[in-house]
Design a protein around this motif. Structure first.
Motif, PDB file in Angstrom:
ATOM      1  N   PHE A 126       2.868  84.001  58.642  1.00  0.00           N
ATOM      2  CA  PHE A 126       1.422  84.236  58.659  1.00  0.00           C
ATOM      3  C   PHE A 126       0.621  83.017  58.206  1.00  0.00           C
ATOM      4  O   PHE A 126       1.132  82.161  57.486  1.00  0.00           O
ATOM      5  CB  PHE A 126       1.055  85.409  57.728  1.00  0.00           C
ATOM      6  N   ILE A 127      -0.631  83.003  58.617  1.00  0.00           N
ATOM      7  CA  ILE A 127      -1.639  82.194  57.952  1.00  0.00           C
ATOM      8  C   ILE A 127      -2.184  83.089  56.848  1.00  0.00           C
ATOM      9  O   ILE A 127      -2.716  84.165  57.117  1.00  0.00           O
ATOM     10  CB  ILE A 127      -2.784  81.792  58.915  1.00  0.00           C
ATOM     11  N   CYS A 128      -2.017  82.688  55.605  1.00  0.00           N
ATOM     12  CA  CYS A 128      -2.338  83.567  54.483  1.00  0.00           C
ATOM     13  C   CYS A 128      -3.665  83.165  53.838  1.00  0.00           C
ATOM     14  O   CYS A 128      -3.917  81.977  53.594  1.00  0.00           O
ATOM     15  CB  CYS A 128      -1.227  83.514  53.439  1.00  0.00           C
ATOM     16  N   SER A 129      -4.488  84.164  53.556  1.00  0.00           N
ATOM     17  CA  SER A 129      -5.789  83.877  52.949  1.00  0.00           C
ATOM     18  C   SER A 129      -6.187  84.989  52.003  1.00  0.00           C
ATOM     19  O   SER A 129      -5.627  86.086  52.026  1.00  0.00           O
ATOM     20  CB  SER A 129      -6.859  83.724  54.036  1.00  0.00           C
ATOM     21  N   LYS A 130      -7.172  84.674  51.168  1.00  0.00           N
ATOM     22  CA  LYS A 130      -7.711  85.640  50.218  1.00  0.00           C
ATOM     23  C   LYS A 130      -9.211  85.780  50.435  1.00  0.00           C
ATOM     24  O   LYS A 130      -9.878  84.805  50.775  1.00  0.00           O
ATOM     25  CB  LYS A 130      -7.481  85.170  48.780  1.00  0.00           C
TER      26      LYS A 130
END
Length: 378
Positions: free
Chosen positions: A77-81
């Protein structure tokens, strides 16, 4: 040289090794992250959180930094918050109607939600399973690749049910088909949560094994499930009745018999009818149902306190349904007097005294109150 080694040593203490091993969250605008996911042909993982949220802090401290979690999520994944209280987060929260945090989103490069999971978990394997489920759903949608992982089937079923997508039933039964023992506590919990569609194998299993569900999962949860199923079907039945017409309640009886059993369904069925007429302030039909309840449910009961309590409680309700009509008030008091034939407790005498007083039978009211006082002293 010594100063350099000391600096390196401090850096190693300040920056734990797991930080580099865990999930690497990308910074940036939400739209840019979506574009990046599309360009790299990956799903976008979004952790929607808040700074004050305890489960969010737990995920940040105990799960996100784990090596195995980082290895899987960074690769897939491309991980983000997104902080739901930031300006960008508030817009995201409003758009996605976030009701609880943390909420984990798995999105395609076009912004489509492939999978969503609400709530934190202290189980790293389960958290990785969420990601695997998202990948399996994505492959199903884009490559027509069937889901073969049982846990993915299960997570997807929950996801679809939450979205009011009736196809969840398909994935529920796909999952159950992989299980040799439906009677395990874990599988029974799945059935309790998801089985709803009429004539589905899972629902029939619940109905046929109700006592086993109660023993393993608790009477309260199991009874609540049964009640909700009956109410859902009853509401559907009432909605199908033409406006202004009186529903033919006898057609609803098989529903109650199916879920409560032939021996016990009548009490629940009559109480449902009573509440329906009560809601509509239909006092004549309320009285008809209560008479039937007394004759068909209470009279066959074995004499004793339980029967007496049923008599006095029903008498009190019937009195309210009498609507100041003396004939029906007297009828209610007669049923109350049947109660004291079986049980001369203070509570039963007291209720009967109040009914008599309200109906204007003052002599009886005084007598029964005296009896109540005497019983109370014993």
């Amino acid at each position: 040289m010594t100063k350099l080694l000391y600096t390196i040593f401090l850096t190693l203490i300040i920056l734990p090794p797991t930080q580099a091993q865990g999930i690497k969250f990308k910074k940036g605008d939400y739209k840019n992250l979506i574009q990046k996911a599309q360009k790299k042909k990956k799903l976008l993982f979004i952790d929607a959180y808040a700074s004050w949220c305890k489960p969010c802090k737990m995920m940040e401290k105990d799960i996100f930094p784990l090596k195995e979690v980082g290895h899987y999520y960074n690769k897939q994944f491309i991980c983000s918050k997104i902080d739901v209280e930031s300006p960008q987060g508030e817009a995201f929260s409003t758009k996605h109607k976030i009701e609880s945090i943390p909420t984990f989103y798995y999105k395609t490069g076009t912004g489509e939600i492939i999978f969503k999971k609400v709530g934190g978990t202290d189980d790293a394997i389960k958290f990785i399973e969420y990601g695997q489920t998202a990948q399996d759903i994505y492959n199903l949608k884009t490559k027509q690749k069937k889901i073969s992982n049982p846990q993915s089937m299960l997570h997807y079923a929950y996801f679809l049910k939450e979205a009011d997508d009736s196809s969840y039933n398909h994935y529920l039964h796909q999952f159950l088909d992989t299980q040799q023992d439906w009677s395990s506590a874990e599988n029974m919990k799945v059935i309790l949560d998801l089985a709803e569609q009429e004539e589905s194998p899972a629902l029939e299993y619940f109905v046929e094994n109700f006592d086993s569900f109660s023993n393993k999962l608790g009477v309260e949860a199991t009874s609540e499930k049964r009640l909700l199923l009956v109410l859902d079907r009853s509401i559907e039945f009432l909605k199908a009745t033409p406006q202004g017409a009186m529903p033919d309640m006898d057609k609803l009886a098989p529903v109650f018999e199916k879920y409560f059993g032939k021996k016990n369904y009548l009490e629940h069925f009559l109480l449902f009818q009573f509440r329906y007429h009560q809601q509509n302030e239909d006092y004549p039909n309320m009285r008809l149902v209560l008479r039937r309840f007394i004759n068909e449910v209470i009279v066959p009961m074995e004499d004793g306190r339980e029967k007496a309590i049923e008599y006095i409680n029903t008498a009190a309700v019937y009195y309210e349904a009498a609507k100041d009509i003396a004939q029906f008030q007297a009828e209610a008091i007669q049923w109350g007097e049947r109660a004291i034939e079986m049980d001369q407790s203070a509570d039963i005498y007291s209720i009967l005294a109040v009914l008599c007083e309200n109906a204007g039978f003052m002599e009886k009211a005084t007598l029964y109150q005296q009896k109540a006082n005497e019983a109370h002293k014993k």
